[in-house]
Design a protein around this motif. Sequence first.
Motif, mmCIF file in Angstrom:
data_model
loop_
_atom_site.group_PDB
_atom_site.id
_atom_site.type_symbol
_atom_site.label_atom_id
_atom_site.label_comp_id
_atom_site.label_asym_id
_atom_site.label_seq_id
_atom_site.Cartn_x
_atom_site.Cartn_y
_atom_site.Cartn_z
ATOM 1 N N GLY A 55 8.266 -6.555 -61.544
ATOM 2 C CA GLY A 55 7.740 -5.197 -61.476
ATOM 3 C C GLY A 55 7.975 -4.387 -62.734
ATOM 4 O O GLY A 55 7.968 -4.916 -63.848
ATOM 5 N N GLU A 56 8.188 -3.080 -62.558
ATOM 6 C CA GLU A 56 8.231 -2.124 -63.652
ATOM 7 C C GLU A 56 9.408 -2.336 -64.595
ATOM 8 O O GLU A 56 10.419 -2.944 -64.236
ATOM 9 C CB GLU A 56 8.276 -0.706 -63.089
ATOM 10 N N ASP A 57 9.256 -1.751 -65.798
ATOM 11 C CA ASP A 57 10.334 -1.783 -66.784
ATOM 12 C C ASP A 57 11.444 -0.816 -66.381
ATOM 13 O O ASP A 57 11.233 0.116 -65.592
ATOM 14 C CB ASP A 57 9.813 -1.382 -68.171
ATOM 15 N N VAL A 114 19.635 -21.932 -53.579
ATOM 16 C CA VAL A 114 18.940 -20.691 -53.226
ATOM 17 C C VAL A 114 17.779 -20.454 -54.198
ATOM 18 O O VAL A 114 16.669 -20.092 -53.792
ATOM 19 C CB VAL A 114 19.914 -19.494 -53.256
ATOM 20 N N ALA A 115 18.027 -20.676 -55.494
ATOM 21 C CA ALA A 115 16.970 -20.507 -56.491
ATOM 22 C C ALA A 115 15.839 -21.495 -56.256
ATOM 23 O O ALA A 115 14.652 -21.163 -56.432
ATOM 24 C CB ALA A 115 17.544 -20.689 -57.897
ATOM 25 N N LEU A 116 16.179 -22.695 -55.841
ATOM 26 C CA LEU A 116 15.164 -23.712 -55.560
ATOM 27 C C LEU A 116 14.269 -23.266 -54.406
ATOM 28 O O LEU A 116 13.041 -23.329 -54.480
ATOM 29 C CB LEU A 116 15.847 -25.037 -55.240
ATOM 30 N N GLY A 117 14.901 -22.803 -53.339
ATOM 31 C CA GLY A 117 14.133 -22.321 -52.200
ATOM 32 C C GLY A 117 13.285 -21.114 -52.555
ATOM 33 O O GLY A 117 12.127 -21.000 -52.131
ATOM 34 N N ALA A 118 13.861 -20.194 -53.348
ATOM 35 C CA ALA A 118 13.128 -19.001 -53.766
ATOM 36 C C ALA A 118 11.929 -19.377 -54.631
ATOM 37 O O ALA A 118 10.855 -18.774 -54.530
ATOM 38 C CB ALA A 118 14.061 -18.059 -54.529
ATOM 39 N N ALA A 119 12.103 -20.374 -55.494
ATOM 40 C CA ALA A 119 11.005 -20.809 -56.361
ATOM 41 C C ALA A 119 9.846 -21.371 -55.552
ATOM 42 O O ALA A 119 8.678 -21.133 -55.867
ATOM 43 C CB ALA A 119 11.516 -21.845 -57.363
ATOM 44 N N PHE A 120 10.145 -22.102 -54.491
ATOM 45 C CA PHE A 120 9.071 -22.637 -53.647
ATOM 46 C C PHE A 120 8.381 -21.526 -52.858
ATOM 47 O O PHE A 120 7.238 -21.689 -52.429
ATOM 48 C CB PHE A 120 9.606 -23.721 -52.707
ATOM 49 N N GLN A 121 9.071 -20.400 -52.647
ATOM 50 C CA GLN A 121 8.404 -19.255 -52.033
ATOM 51 C C GLN A 121 7.347 -18.668 -52.972
ATOM 52 O O GLN A 121 6.341 -18.117 -52.521
ATOM 53 C CB GLN A 121 9.429 -18.181 -51.661
ATOM 54 N N VAL A 122 7.577 -18.778 -54.285
ATOM 55 C CA VAL A 122 6.580 -18.319 -55.260
ATOM 56 C C VAL A 122 5.358 -19.222 -55.226
ATOM 57 O O VAL A 122 4.210 -18.782 -55.210
ATOM 58 C CB VAL A 122 7.177 -18.285 -56.685
ATOM 59 N N PRO A 183 11.417 -10.339 -51.006
ATOM 60 C CA PRO A 183 10.328 -9.531 -51.567
ATOM 61 C C PRO A 183 10.054 -9.947 -53.008
ATOM 62 O O PRO A 183 10.965 -10.389 -53.718
ATOM 63 C CB PRO A 183 10.883 -8.096 -51.495
ATOM 64 N N GLU A 184 8.805 -9.778 -53.447
ATOM 65 C CA GLU A 184 8.406 -10.287 -54.757
ATOM 66 C C GLU A 184 9.264 -9.723 -55.894
ATOM 67 O O GLU A 184 9.680 -10.456 -56.784
ATOM 68 C CB GLU A 184 6.932 -9.972 -55.021
ATOM 69 N N GLU A 185 9.539 -8.421 -55.883
ATOM 70 C CA GLU A 185 10.320 -7.825 -56.966
ATOM 71 C C GLU A 185 11.751 -8.353 -56.979
ATOM 72 O O GLU A 185 12.314 -8.635 -58.037
ATOM 73 C CB GLU A 185 10.321 -6.302 -56.842
ATOM 74 N N LEU A 186 12.342 -8.484 -55.788
ATOM 75 C CA LEU A 186 13.706 -9.010 -55.701
ATOM 76 C C LEU A 186 13.734 -10.465 -56.136
ATOM 77 O O LEU A 186 14.662 -10.916 -56.826
ATOM 78 C CB LEU A 186 14.228 -8.864 -54.278
ATOM 79 N N LEU A 187 12.713 -11.212 -55.737
ATOM 80 C CA LEU A 187 12.611 -12.618 -56.131
ATOM 81 C C LEU A 187 12.503 -12.757 -57.645
ATOM 82 O O LEU A 187 13.173 -13.593 -58.260
ATOM 83 C CB LEU A 187 11.387 -13.237 -55.461
#
Length: 238
Positions: A55-57, A114-122, A183-187
């Motif tokens: 998201g935003e800067d 956790v990062a692996l699972g989060a990446a597959f959510q993307v 959520p996308e921004e948190l991810l």
Amino acid sequence: MAVFVALGAFLMTLFGGWTARRVTDRRHLVLGLAGGLMLGVVGLDLLPEAIHAAGEDFLGVPRALLLFVGGFLAAHLVERLLAVRQAAHQDGRVPQVGLTAAAAMVGHSLMDGVALGAAFQVGGGMGTAVALAVIAHDFADGFNTYTITSLYGNDRRRALAMLVADALAPVLGAASTLLFTLPEELLGGYLGFFGGVLLYLAAAEILPEAHHDHPARSTLLCTVLGVGFIWLVVGVAG
């Protein structure tokens, strides 16, 4: 899918520990390749995706980049604190020091999952790229977990127990992401932070270790091939 892929990290961690018991002369090539895979994932796939999703800067800087630097510094701080503690007990070979260092690696492997699972959510492309990096560097994790536990006077049973815990950690981390969707921004922020940690491990731990005893062109070639392979994966997935 993420949990299934995490089983590859489980096996690679055990393989790293097995190699630590039976060190071969080709270990530097594997570490060189692992470092290249991690560098490629961070620079060519993970960081661009994190910047897009975060998201935003914040004060003129993309949030993902701020968290990327924060992840790098956090990994550096943890490594330095452990190094100081180890140095203080270098002559005494205190077993608790080795267990503490190994426990820190188990915690890191849990975050890998956790990062692996989060990446597959993307998406599948991001998940595949992060999976390659996690599986590649889990060889080094397994090697170091067994080595450092044994180095400080712990017996073989304790060293193997910490190795198994380190191998199970990414599977548990990946499984935990089945219970929630970030959520996308948190991810994006999390992936930025994880990218900083991953880059630190590649630049400060894995690549120097790969070239320590074998400063050979073949090791450097493996690193370049690792980066090139990730470029190919990103191009095909895109």
